[in-house]
Design an enzyme around this catalytic site. Structure first.
Site, short mmCIF file in Angstrom:
data_model
loop_
_atom_site.label_atom_id
_atom_site.label_comp_id
_atom_site.label_asym_id
_atom_site.label_seq_id
_atom_site.Cartn_x
_atom_site.Cartn_y
_atom_site.Cartn_z
N ASN A 60 -10.43 0.00 0.24
CA ASN A 60 -8.96 0.03 0.32
C ASN A 60 -8.38 -0.61 -0.93
OD1 ASN A 60 -6.27 -0.62 0.80
ND2 ASN A 60 -6.56 -1.10 2.95
N HIS A 101 -2.82 6.89 2.46
CA HIS A 101 -3.38 5.62 1.97
C HIS A 101 -4.75 5.40 2.61
CE1 HIS A 101 -4.20 1.54 1.19
NE2 HIS A 101 -3.81 1.09 2.37
N CYS A 125 0.82 -1.22 0.00
CA CYS A 125 0.00 0.00 0.00
C CYS A 125 0.85 1.27 0.00
CB CYS A 125 -0.96 0.00 1.18
SG CYS A 125 -1.92 -1.51 1.30
O1 UT7 Z 1 -3.93 -1.38 3.75
C1 UT7 Z 1 -2.85 -1.93 4.45
C2 UT7 Z 1 -2.77 -1.40 5.83
N1 UT7 Z 1 -3.86 -1.96 6.61
C3 UT7 Z 1 -4.40 -1.29 7.62
O2 UT7 Z 1 -4.02 -0.18 7.89
C4 UT7 Z 1 -5.46 -2.00 8.42
C5 UT7 Z 1 -5.38 -1.62 9.90
N2 UT7 Z 1 -6.40 -2.27 10.68
C6 UT7 Z 1 -7.72 -1.92 10.65
O3 UT7 Z 1 -8.09 -1.07 9.85
C7 UT7 Z 1 -8.67 -2.60 11.60
O4 UT7 Z 1 -7.93 -3.33 12.55
C8 UT7 Z 1 -9.70 -3.53 10.90
C9 UT7 Z 1 -10.68 -2.70 10.09
C10 UT7 Z 1 -8.99 -4.53 9.99
C11 UT7 Z 1 -10.51 -4.29 11.94
O5 UT7 Z 1 -11.12 -3.37 12.84
P1 UT7 Z 1 -10.94 -3.57 14.43
O6 UT7 Z 1 -11.69 -2.47 15.05
O7 UT7 Z 1 -9.49 -3.69 14.73
O8 UT7 Z 1 -11.71 -4.93 14.68
P2 UT7 Z 1 -11.17 -6.29 15.30
O9 UT7 Z 1 -10.39 -7.07 14.30
O10 UT7 Z 1 -10.57 -6.04 16.63
O11 UT7 Z 1 -12.53 -7.06 15.55
C12 UT7 Z 1 -13.49 -6.59 16.52
C13 UT7 Z 1 -14.69 -7.51 16.49
C14 UT7 Z 1 -14.32 -9.00 16.60
O12 UT7 Z 1 -15.34 -9.64 17.32
P3 UT7 Z 1 -15.17 -10.01 18.88
O13 UT7 Z 1 -13.96 -10.89 18.94
O14 UT7 Z 1 -14.95 -8.67 19.56
O15 UT7 Z 1 -16.46 -10.66 19.22
C15 UT7 Z 1 -14.37 -9.46 15.17
O16 UT7 Z 1 -14.62 -10.85 15.04
O17 UT7 Z 1 -15.37 -7.36 15.25
C16 UT7 Z 1 -15.51 -8.64 14.62
N3 UT7 Z 1 -15.43 -8.45 13.17
C17 UT7 Z 1 -16.49 -8.16 12.42
N4 UT7 Z 1 -17.79 -7.98 12.72
C18 UT7 Z 1 -18.63 -7.68 11.70
C19 UT7 Z 1 -14.33 -8.51 12.38
N5 UT7 Z 1 -14.66 -8.25 11.12
C20 UT7 Z 1 -16.01 -8.03 11.11
C21 UT7 Z 1 -16.93 -7.72 10.10
N6 UT7 Z 1 -18.22 -7.54 10.44
N7 UT7 Z 1 -16.56 -7.56 8.81
#
Ligand code: UT7
Length: 318
Positions: A274, A244, A119
């Protein structure tokens, strides 16, 4: 030995972009996986994204975006002697995309190489293009960021499928009497190489979202400030901040720490998702098209992603 006349500066002459026609909304995704519009908008900021059909390749998208940038620059294919494609989602290992795209655009025998800095790729490629022009290695360079992430995403994995998308953005770089592209500040954190990876060709993209989120929101604003400082620009002078498009919360966190009070902040992720190396030129090209930024203003671009890699520089908007 003799070296060619060296241009004192380089600048972006024009942008161009392309997105596939197929719009996929959050509600569309919620039909096939356990997710919902509220979660995606509040956690990532995306409302919809574009996904290319099977028959539309990364090279197809790159060619259209590159052709538009070239047309907007007023140059002809003969004026370009280097093509760089930034991408991490090519379907084939060889040939590279840049030689194929150059041929399709009628650019005869240019230097052609791809950059894989994920990215951050567009900013790396822009840095290389600027240096090539200033060193006399190329008169004009076509720089393209293009990705077809949809072919590397597991469409049953809600953690990644809701985030990544397809598209292409391009810029034409040429010589300038005054500096129009500031020094690139680039770097990497290979200790976090496992945080975003595609292990081998049988695997899909895997991302440790929280690791990358923490890294991006805590380590990148000094890079942004250094890119401004190396260009001799105070953040208050920026007309636009175009990072990005990974996550709206990351974009806004870095923007707050940057303190670029007058800058328009790119929020293209809302409608484009993204698109990795394509996201910065795609966002800027679309902002120009909508009249959100004006020619002659200064923009800070900042890429970051797998590697982990990062790069940023100040540019003059064409
Ligand atoms: O482009 C390259 C660089 N990449 C980045 O900069 C990405 C950086 N990271 C992020 O943007 C975020 O970490 C994400 C968008 C990938 C994820 O968001 P988050 O707030 O960190 O969520 P998480 O992974 O901690 O998940 C929180 C909860 C989990 O459930 P529990 O364990 O709390 O019950 C996940 O299972 O949200 C759940 N979850 C979802 N729920 C509904 C994960 N994905 C989804 C989804 N829909 N699509």
């Amino acid at each position: 030995m003799k070296i060619p006349d060296i241009a004192p500066g380089s600048k972006i002459l024009a942008f161009g972009h392309y997105q596939p026609a197929n719009v996929v909304t959050n509600d569309d995704l919620a039909k096939s996986m356990d997710t919902n519009d509220e979660w995606i908008q509040s956690r990532v900021g995306i409302k919809e994204r574009r996904v290319a059909p099977d028959g539309e390749s990364l090279e197809d998208m790159a060619t259209i975006a590159g052709g538009k940038a070239l047309a907007a620059s007023g140059l002809s294919p003969e004026d370009v002697d280097l093509v760089i494609v930034a991408t991490c989602t090519l379907e084939t290992q060889i040939p590279n995309a840049s030689a194929v795209v150059a041929h399709r655009l009628g650019i005869k025998a240019p230097g052609a190489f791809d950059v894989n800095a994920a990215c951050a790729g567009f900013c790396y490629a822009l840095g290389a293009a600027s240096n090539a022009v200033r060193a006399g290695s190329a008169r004009h360079v076509l720089v393209i960021g293009a990705e077809k992430l949809s072919q590397w995403v597991d469409w049953t994995d809600r953690a990644t499928a809701v985030i990544f998308a397809d598209g292409a953005g391009a810029a034409v770089v040429g010589p300038s009497g005054t500096p129009g592209i500031g020094p690139v500040v680039w770097g990497s954190s290979g200790d976090k190489a496992d945080a975003i990876l595609i292990e081998d060709r049988t695997k899909f993209l895997h991302q440790e979202g929280q690791t990358v989120f923490r890294w991006a929101t805590t380590t990148l604003h000094p890079v942004a400030l250094e890119a401004c400082s190396r260009a001799g620009v105070d953040p208050s002078e920026l007309a636009a901040f175009v990072p990005h498009q990974a996550n709206l919360r990351i974009i806004e966190a870095i923007a707050r720490k940057l303190g670029a009070d007058k800058a328009v902040i790119a929020r293209d992720i809302v409608h484009a998702g993204n698109t990795s190396a394509a996201s910065i030129p795609l966002a800027l090209s679309r902002m120009l098209e909508r009249g959100e930024v004006r020619s002659g203003g200064l923009a800070l671009v900042l890429g970051f992603g797998a590697g982990l890699t990062y790069a940023g520089q100040v540019i003059e908007i064409p």
